[in-house]
Design an enzyme around this catalytic site. Sequence first.
Site, PDB file in Angstrom:
ATOM      1  N   TYR A 172      14.698-114.141 -71.790  1.00  0.00           N
ATOM      2  CA  TYR A 172      14.807-115.600 -71.963  1.00  0.00           C
ATOM      3  C   TYR A 172      14.702-116.005 -73.434  1.00  0.00           C
ATOM      4  CZ  TYR A 172      14.263-116.064 -66.891  1.00  0.00           C
ATOM      5  OH  TYR A 172      14.425-115.975 -65.533  1.00  0.00           O
ATOM      6  N   LYS A 232      12.316-101.757 -64.463  1.00  0.00           N
ATOM      7  CA  LYS A 232      13.587-101.147 -64.042  1.00  0.00           C
ATOM      8  C   LYS A 232      13.862 -99.994 -64.999  1.00  0.00           C
ATOM      9  CE  LYS A 232      17.289-101.166 -61.449  1.00  0.00           C
ATOM     10  NZ  LYS A 232      17.227-100.665 -60.065  1.00  0.00           N
ATOM     11  N   ASP A 286      13.784-103.711 -57.790  1.00  0.00           N
ATOM     12  CA  ASP A 286      14.533-103.878 -56.530  1.00  0.00           C
ATOM     13  C   ASP A 286      13.655-103.467 -55.348  1.00  0.00           C
ATOM     14  OD1 ASP A 286      14.717-101.455 -57.841  1.00  0.00           O
ATOM     15  OD2 ASP A 286      16.752-100.988 -57.190  1.00  0.00           O
TER      16      ASP A 286
END
Length: 357
Positions: A142, A192, A224
Site C-alpha cells: 500500500y 507467501k 492462501d
Amino acid sequence: MKKYKIVLLSGDGIGPEISEVSKKVLKKLSKYHNFDIEIIEELFGGIAYEKYGSPAPDKTLDQCKKSDAVLLACVGDIKYDSLARELRPESGLLKLRSALNLFANIRPVKIRKSLLDSSTLKKEIVEHVDLIVVRELIGGIYFGKPRGHITDTKIPKAFNTMVYDSAEIERITEIAIKIANQRNKKICSVDKSNVLEVSQLWRDTVLNITSKDKNISLSNMYVDNAAMQLVRDPGQFDVILTSNLFGDILSDLAAMLTGSIGMLPSASLNNDGPGVFEPVHGSAPDIAGKNIANPIAMLLSASMMLKIGLNEEEAAENLETAIDKVLSKGFRTADLADGFSEVLSCSEIGDKIMDEI
Ligand code: NAD
C-alpha cells in the site's frame, strides 16, 4: 480527576450515526468512572474534502497528534471514487496512519456467546473463536514505491511494489510477541514465501525475533492456506501476524466469523503517541442516513481506546459487559437479525447499552 483529550472523526456514511452513540456512551462512562473526557470533533474523509479540499486536512492531523487518542468512525463514498487518488477519503486514512506512525493494527475477533447463531458458519466451527490479527499497517504494497501507471505501452499497464525492510518486520513482530505473551503464547505468521522474496524476508525475520522469546510457539502459514483454515477451523488460531495486504483481506474474512462486520473493532498503534481506534467496517453507504447501522463495532473500538489508549480498564469492562447484556437480552440491529430477536435502530440499541452502564 484524570483528564483526557480525544479527537473524534465521524467521517462519512454511517459515521455520524454511530459516532453519536459513541459520544453519549463515553460521556456516561466518564461520569461513572470519574474521569474527564474532552471530545474534539474534526472533519476527516469525504466530508473534509468537501470543506477543505483534502480528506486529511492539516488542522485535523495536528489535533490528532496533540490528543491522547483518536476515535474514528469510517470514511468513503462512491461519489469520491472518480477523484484523483490522493484526494479520496481512503487516502486520508493512509495519511493519518503515516502521520501518527501507526505501524501496528490490532484486530480482535471474538465470538460473543449470544451471537453464536448469527455467524454464517456452523455454531461448532465458530464457538471457540478468540483470535487477534496483528497486521503491519504502514508498509508493504500500500505504500511501496515505485507505483503508478505506464502510459507509453500499447495497452494500459499499472504496477505497485510490495516492499519491507527487516526493521519494519521486527517491530511488528515485537508487538505480536507482546500480545501473544498476554494470551496463549502462540503466533501464526502468514506470508507467501513460496512465491515472494519479500515474504521470505518476512518469514526469516519473524523466526529470528520470535526465537529470542522461548515462551512463544511460532508457526508459519501461506496466506492462501490461512484463508482456507480461517473458514475450516478458526479455533486453531490465537495471534495471527501478517503484512499489510494479507492482513487487510484476512481480517475482513475473520470478521464474518462473528456474524457481522458491524461487530469488529480495531486499534492502530505505535510505540508512543496517540493510537487510532476504529471499527473494521467502512462507511456502509447503502444504509447511511437510515438509522439502522450497528454501532457496536465503534463502541468496541471505544472500549479498546479506553483500555489501551487511556488505561481506563474498568470503564472498558463496564462497556463490554453492557453490550453483552443487551445482546443476551435479544436486542439486535438489522445486520444481526435472526428472525427471533427484537430489531432496534442504531440509536435505540445505543440507548439500551447506555441503560446497562
Ligand atoms: P462497508 O464495510 O462499508 O460495507 C460492507 C457491507 O457491510 C455493506 O452491506 C454494509 O451495509 C455493511 N455494514 C458495514 N458496516 C456496518 C454496520 N456498522 N452496521 C450494519 N451493516 C454494516 O464496505 P464497502 O461497501 O466495501 O465500502 C463502502 C465505503 O467504505 C467505500 O468507500 C470504502 O472505500 C470505504 N471503506 C472505509 C473503511 C474505513 O473507513 N476504515 C474501511 C473499508 C471501506
